[in-house]
Every structure is written in structure tokens, then in C-alpha cells.
Design a protein around this motif. Structure first.
Motif, short mmCIF file in Angstrom:
data_model
loop_
_atom_site.label_atom_id
_atom_site.label_comp_id
_atom_site.label_asym_id
_atom_site.label_seq_id
_atom_site.Cartn_x
_atom_site.Cartn_y
_atom_site.Cartn_z
N GLU A 150 45.96 28.29 -3.91
CA GLU A 150 45.14 27.27 -4.58
C GLU A 150 44.24 27.85 -5.67
OE1 GLU A 150 45.73 24.26 -4.39
OE2 GLU A 150 46.45 23.68 -2.39
N THR A 163 43.39 28.42 -9.70
CA THR A 163 43.62 27.73 -10.97
C THR A 163 44.41 28.63 -11.90
OG1 THR A 163 41.63 28.55 -12.07
CG2 THR A 163 41.40 26.57 -10.71
N PRO A 175 50.07 26.57 -3.15
CA PRO A 175 49.37 25.30 -3.37
C PRO A 175 49.96 24.17 -2.53
CG PRO A 175 51.07 25.50 -4.99
CD PRO A 175 51.26 26.66 -4.01
N TYR A 212 51.88 20.78 -2.50
CA TYR A 212 52.83 20.18 -3.45
C TYR A 212 53.76 19.25 -2.70
CZ TYR A 212 56.24 19.94 -7.32
OH TYR A 212 57.08 19.52 -8.34
N ILE A 243 50.06 20.58 -9.58
CA ILE A 243 50.38 21.91 -10.11
C ILE A 243 51.33 21.87 -11.31
CG2 ILE A 243 50.02 23.01 -7.87
CD1 ILE A 243 53.10 23.29 -7.66
N ILE A 296 49.61 24.87 -13.51
CA ILE A 296 49.88 25.99 -12.60
C ILE A 296 51.31 26.49 -12.74
CG2 ILE A 296 49.97 26.74 -10.20
CD1 ILE A 296 47.15 26.29 -11.27
N GLN A 331 55.71 29.73 -6.43
CA GLN A 331 54.92 28.87 -5.55
C GLN A 331 55.50 28.88 -4.14
OE1 GLN A 331 52.22 27.74 -7.22
NE2 GLN A 331 53.23 28.64 -9.01
N THR A 370 43.10 21.07 -8.62
CA THR A 370 43.23 22.42 -8.03
C THR A 370 41.87 23.09 -7.91
OG1 THR A 370 45.48 22.71 -8.86
CG2 THR A 370 44.26 24.71 -8.32
N ARG A 400 39.64 22.96 -4.70
CA ARG A 400 40.06 23.54 -3.43
C ARG A 400 39.26 24.78 -3.04
NH1 ARG A 400 44.97 21.30 -1.65
NH2 ARG A 400 44.63 19.07 -1.90
#
Length: 336
Positions: free
Chosen positions: A153, A155, A178, A180, A187, A191, A202, A326, A329
Motif C-alpha cells: 500500500e 503510493t 495493494p 485490488y 491502483i 500505481i 502487484q 492509496t 492506507r
């Protein structure tokens, strides 16, 4: 089971990962947890994700016991550091060198292993210099206690800064973890493009949106007994944001698409996140072994473009896409 490379490395993991957040050491008995892990292994899952903060370290112990006797080299074991653990004192939280170096030893002991394949910064720590954090991770890699380093999580700016320091310190930052799902796509705008540029994959959690994308929650109806939405100790707060009649009605309309692919709605949800080529693996949890057996069937599924478009059309504007979410978090302070 299909396998994918993690980040810009030669490290392969199963595209379905078994995770034990909210379950091991808290929601389910240890025997059931062990049965779920066995079901995962039997289904071809080799990658397991946990964190020291889960059930205040108990989840790591349960996972370690469940994996005991397995060939270590055939497994990929991930854990995380950041959240408050133990007696939750003033140094029992965050990404200080002290907390990281003490936490990795505790995690290894509980997991019953000499090393973890991936050690992850569970959140970004605004109170510790990033240089201190990344130097500690570099030392852990050099000591052989972790093979790779990841984050969760972060940025896009945090990923850039972390990756730059990792390069300077001669180790690899290869992953971000993250949330998703087809309902939570924050994201995608920032991201994912940044991660592709940096060679970061990810590892996504909650691909079934806390169970909402299974279709078990019906609009205007009481929540199923024993579901996450009814458990104030086990995630009711996290699932609440999805439990509007508009969201639940639209989710019900995904069922015909799942049937076209001969999938359950849950399998469709997991397969959907795996269509993103920056996603290396989807984390699934389970409170019963049969849930594992069903969800692994999402591995290797290709969803045709026209059906991906239909999913977008069905869900419409209930999908959360705000890239700024994001940054919410990571806590601004790391109070225990």
C-alpha cells in the motif's frame, strides 16, 4: 496452477497465494487452518503470505506449524513488518531499524524457517527516515534472512523513492501489496504504471472484495449468518463500504458472465485481477478447505476482452477508482 515472475527478478510464485489474514490464530481453529493449508498445497499453491501483526503474531505460528515437514525450497513464504506486535510498546511498531531487525528474527522463529522469500513493509512509516528503513532491509538481505524485499500500500512517490534507495544499496524492491478487485481499482491510474516502470509487481489482496463478489450478500436481505459482515471482530468494518444495495444488485448481475465461463462468481473475481499483467498473484483466504479448492480454479483462466468490457458495464460507477485512496492506507503516526 500457473506461475508468474515477481517483479523484475527470476523469482517465480504461484499466481494464487494462500493468505491467513483474519483467519489463522483468530477466526478458525488451528486444525481447520492446517486443513486449509493442506488443501492449498494439494491444489498446487506454493506461495503463502502472512504478517507478524495478524492475530498479534499467532498467525505466523499457525502457518509455520501447518507447513512443517514440507520441502522448504519448494515453498515461497512471505511475511510483513510494521504493525504493533507483542506488548505493543513504543518500539514495537513501525519501520525503525530496531523494530525491523527484531521483527525478522521473531517471524523466522514463529514460521520455523531460516529465511523468508519476501519480507514486506506492511505500510509506509512517516516517522522513520526511509534511508534507515531501506538500510535495515538491505542488511537483512545480506544476512540471508530474506531473499527479496517488498512493500504494501505504498503510493507511487513512495515506490519511486524506495526503489531508488534499493538500487543504491544493491538489493531488489520487487513487489507492492495493494487491495485490488473489480470493485476497488485505485491502483490502476498511478500505481500500476509506476510499478511497471520500476520493475515492481502487484501481490493483490481482497480480490473478492471481502466476499462481496461471491454474490452471497443480497440487496435488501439480512447478511448471511457467520459471514464477515456479521463478525465485528473479523472484518465487518472492512466489508461495510461495499454493502450498498446498488453495489450488491450490480454484483448479482455478474453471475451470468461467470456462467458463460463455467466459473463461480468468486472464481470470476479472482480470475479478473489476474488479467492485469502487472499482477503476479492474487491472495485468497479461507475458513474452510473447500473454499481453497474452488478458488484455485481461477488460475490459468483467460477472460475474453468482450466479457471484461461487460464486467465494466455491469459494475458501472460503483467501482472505486480514486487514485488518491492509496495514500489513506498508511497512518501519519505509528502509535502502538
Amino acid at each position: 496452477m500457473q506461475f508468474r515472475y515477481l517483479g523484475q527478478s527470476g523469482f517465480k510464485i504461484s499466481e494464487i497465494t494462500y493468505g491467513n489474514w483474519l483467519t489463522h490464530g483468530s477466526q478458525i481453529e488451528n486444525e481447520t487452518a492446517a486443513a486449509c493449508v493442506r488443501a492449498a498445497l494439494d491444489a498446487g499453491i506454493t506461495t503463502f503470505d502472512t504478517a507478524d501483526v495478524y492475530a498479534n503474531t499467532a498467525a505466523e505460528s499457525v502457518l509455520g506449524a501447518a507447513l512443517k515437514g514440507e520441502r522448504r525450497q519448494s515453498l515461497e513464504i512471505f511475511t510483513k513488518v510494521f504493525g504493533p506486535t507483542g506488548p505493543k510498546g513504543h518500539n514495537d511498531v513501525g519501520l525503525s531499524r530496531k523494530h525491523i531487525m527484531e521483527s525478522i528474527d521473531g517471524s523466522l522463529e514463529r514460521l520455523g524457517t531460516d529465511y523468508v522469500d519476501l519480507y514486506q513493509a506492511h505500510r509506509y512509516d512517516f516517522e522513520t527516515p526511509l534511508e534507515e528503513t531501506m538500510q535495515a532491509f538491505a542488511d537483512i538481505v545480506r544476512q540471508g534472512k530474506a531473499l527479496y524485499i517488498g512493500v504494501s500500500e505504498w503510493t507511487e512517490d513512495q515506490l519511486r523513492a524506495g526503489a531508488a534507495l534499493a538500487r543504491e544499496l544493491k538489493f531488489q524492491l520487487i513487489s507492492n501489496q495493494p487491495e485490488y478487485s473489480a470493485l476497488w481499482r485505485v491502483i490502476e491510474e498511478r500505481i500500476v504504471p509506476t510499478s511497471k516502470e520500476l520493475g515492481i509487481s502487484q501481490i493483490v489482496w481482497s480480490p473478492v472484495a471481502q466476499g462481496v463478489l461471491t454474490g452471497k450478500y443480497l440487496p435488501g436481505a439480512p447478511h448471511p449468518e457467520g459471514s464477515r459482515a456479521t463478525d465485528e471482530r473479523g472484518g465487518a468494518g472492512a466489508v461495510k463500504r461495499f454493502l450498498t444495495d446498488d453495489v450488491l444488485t450490480r454484483v448479482q448481475n455478474l453471475a451470468p458472465i461467470a456462467r458463460e465461463l463455467d466459473l463461480t462468481p468468486a472464481q470470476l473475481a479472482v480470475a479478473w485481477v489476474l488479467q492485469n499483467d502487472n499482477v503476479a498473484t492474487a491472495i485468497i483466504g479461507a475458513s474452510r478447505p473447500e473454499q481453497v479448492v474452488e478458488n484455485v480454479k481461477a488460475s490459468g483462466v483467460t477472460i475474453p476482452t468482450e466479457l471484461m468490457v461487460r464486467i465494466d458495464e455491469v459494475l458501472g460507477d460503483v467501482v472505486e477508482r480514486d487514485a488518491s485512496r492509496t495514500s489513506e492506507r498508511s497512518p501519519s503516526t505509528r502509535e502502538a
